[in-house]
Design a protein around this motif. Structure first.
Motif, mmCIF file in Angstrom:
data_model
loop_
_atom_site.group_PDB
_atom_site.id
_atom_site.type_symbol
_atom_site.label_atom_id
_atom_site.label_comp_id
_atom_site.label_asym_id
_atom_site.label_seq_id
_atom_site.Cartn_x
_atom_site.Cartn_y
_atom_site.Cartn_z
ATOM 1 N N LYS A 43 -3.877 0.728 58.687
ATOM 2 C CA LYS A 43 -4.703 0.154 59.737
ATOM 3 C C LYS A 43 -6.094 0.788 59.658
ATOM 4 O O LYS A 43 -6.231 2.005 59.519
ATOM 5 C CB LYS A 43 -4.056 0.431 61.092
ATOM 6 C CG LYS A 43 -4.802 -0.089 62.273
ATOM 7 C CD LYS A 43 -4.021 0.226 63.551
ATOM 8 C CE LYS A 43 -4.811 -0.120 64.780
ATOM 9 N NZ LYS A 43 -4.057 0.144 66.006
ATOM 10 N N LYS A 94 -11.531 1.462 64.278
ATOM 11 C CA LYS A 94 -12.449 0.546 64.957
ATOM 12 C C LYS A 94 -13.836 0.619 64.318
ATOM 13 O O LYS A 94 -14.491 -0.406 64.130
ATOM 14 C CB LYS A 94 -12.520 0.871 66.448
ATOM 15 C CG LYS A 94 -13.386 -0.080 67.222
ATOM 16 C CD LYS A 94 -13.387 0.234 68.705
ATOM 17 C CE LYS A 94 -14.301 -0.750 69.431
ATOM 18 N NZ LYS A 94 -14.423 -0.459 70.840
ATOM 19 N N TYR A 125 -13.851 -8.829 66.689
ATOM 20 C CA TYR A 125 -12.686 -7.949 66.726
ATOM 21 C C TYR A 125 -12.318 -7.660 68.176
ATOM 22 O O TYR A 125 -13.134 -7.162 68.958
ATOM 23 C CB TYR A 125 -12.990 -6.634 66.003
ATOM 24 C CG TYR A 125 -11.914 -5.595 66.167
ATOM 25 C CD1 TYR A 125 -10.661 -5.769 65.590
ATOM 26 C CD2 TYR A 125 -12.149 -4.444 66.904
ATOM 27 C CE1 TYR A 125 -9.660 -4.815 65.749
ATOM 28 C CE2 TYR A 125 -11.159 -3.478 67.058
ATOM 29 C CZ TYR A 125 -9.926 -3.677 66.483
ATOM 30 O OH TYR A 125 -8.933 -2.734 66.637
ATOM 31 N N ASP A 147 -8.304 -7.200 70.684
ATOM 32 C CA ASP A 147 -6.833 -7.271 70.727
ATOM 33 C C ASP A 147 -6.205 -6.940 69.369
ATOM 34 O O ASP A 147 -5.264 -7.608 68.939
ATOM 35 C CB ASP A 147 -6.367 -8.654 71.203
ATOM 36 C CG ASP A 147 -6.760 -8.948 72.624
ATOM 37 O OD1 ASP A 147 -6.977 -7.988 73.393
ATOM 38 O OD2 ASP A 147 -6.866 -10.142 72.983
ATOM 39 N N ASP A 148 -6.758 -5.942 68.680
ATOM 40 C CA ASP A 148 -6.241 -5.487 67.382
ATOM 41 C C ASP A 148 -6.182 -6.582 66.322
ATOM 42 O O ASP A 148 -5.294 -6.595 65.468
ATOM 43 C CB ASP A 148 -4.849 -4.851 67.538
ATOM 44 C CG ASP A 148 -4.911 -3.494 68.206
ATOM 45 O OD1 ASP A 148 -5.885 -2.759 67.950
ATOM 46 O OD2 ASP A 148 -3.988 -3.161 68.977
ATOM 47 N N ALA A 149 -7.141 -7.521 66.368
ATOM 48 C CA ALA A 149 -7.174 -8.604 65.385
ATOM 49 C C ALA A 149 -8.605 -9.097 65.192
ATOM 50 O O ALA A 149 -9.475 -8.881 66.037
ATOM 51 C CB ALA A 149 -6.280 -9.756 65.835
ATOM 52 N N SER A 204 -4.410 -10.274 61.671
ATOM 53 C CA SER A 204 -4.004 -8.881 61.790
ATOM 54 C C SER A 204 -2.804 -8.680 60.877
ATOM 55 O O SER A 204 -2.122 -9.632 60.521
ATOM 56 C CB SER A 204 -3.664 -8.504 63.231
ATOM 57 O OG SER A 204 -2.492 -9.154 63.643
ATOM 58 N N LYS A 209 0.282 -3.046 62.583
ATOM 59 C CA LYS A 209 -0.068 -3.164 64.008
ATOM 60 C C LYS A 209 -1.585 -3.132 64.237
ATOM 61 O O LYS A 209 -2.081 -2.499 65.156
ATOM 62 C CB LYS A 209 0.628 -2.084 64.832
ATOM 63 C CG LYS A 209 2.135 -2.219 64.829
ATOM 64 C CD LYS A 209 2.776 -1.145 65.677
ATOM 65 C CE LYS A 209 4.244 -1.328 65.843
ATOM 66 N NZ LYS A 209 5.085 -1.146 64.725
ATOM 67 N N GLY A 210 -2.301 -3.837 63.346
ATOM 68 C CA GLY A 210 -3.754 -3.905 63.483
ATOM 69 C C GLY A 210 -4.397 -4.505 62.249
ATOM 70 O O GLY A 210 -3.735 -5.112 61.413
#
Length: 97
Positions: free
Chosen positions: A3, A6, A21, A23-25, A70, A75-76
């Motif tokens: 992952k 940010k 970018y 919501d982790d997507a 994602s 999880k990202g």
């Protein structure tokens, strides 16, 4: 696949002005002339997805294609998402050369 942070994502997004970018997507929306053109682009994108073994969360309503990328196993967002975003960009907004 790891992952991305940010900060790394925001830096990479400088090359992708049509993407956001949250919501982790990665998210983007593309508008086409009509449903046929939208669906045609989706079909071409599907072949790239298979080649990369990476599949988006996406939908279309008439001439609008909405895409979220994602890497679920990470999880990202990972490099894989940016590779697919680049392939999608090449299909929906080809260079006029």
């Amino acid at each position: 696949m790891n992952k991305l942070s940010k900060e790394d994502i925001e830096k990479k997004l400088l090359r992708f002005p049509d993407w956001e970018y949250y919501d982790d997507a990665l998210h983007s929306e593309f508008e086409f002339e009509n449903f046929k053109d939208c669906f045609s682009a989706m079909s071409r994108i599907a072949f790239e997805c298979e080649a990369l073994n990476h599949h988006p969360d996406w939908s279309n309503t008439y001439n609008i294609l909405t895409v979220s990328l994602s890497t679920h196993s990470a999880k990202g967002v990972t490099e894989k998402d940016f590779k697919l975003a680049e392939a999608i960009e090449a299909i929906v907004e080809p260079d006029d050369e």
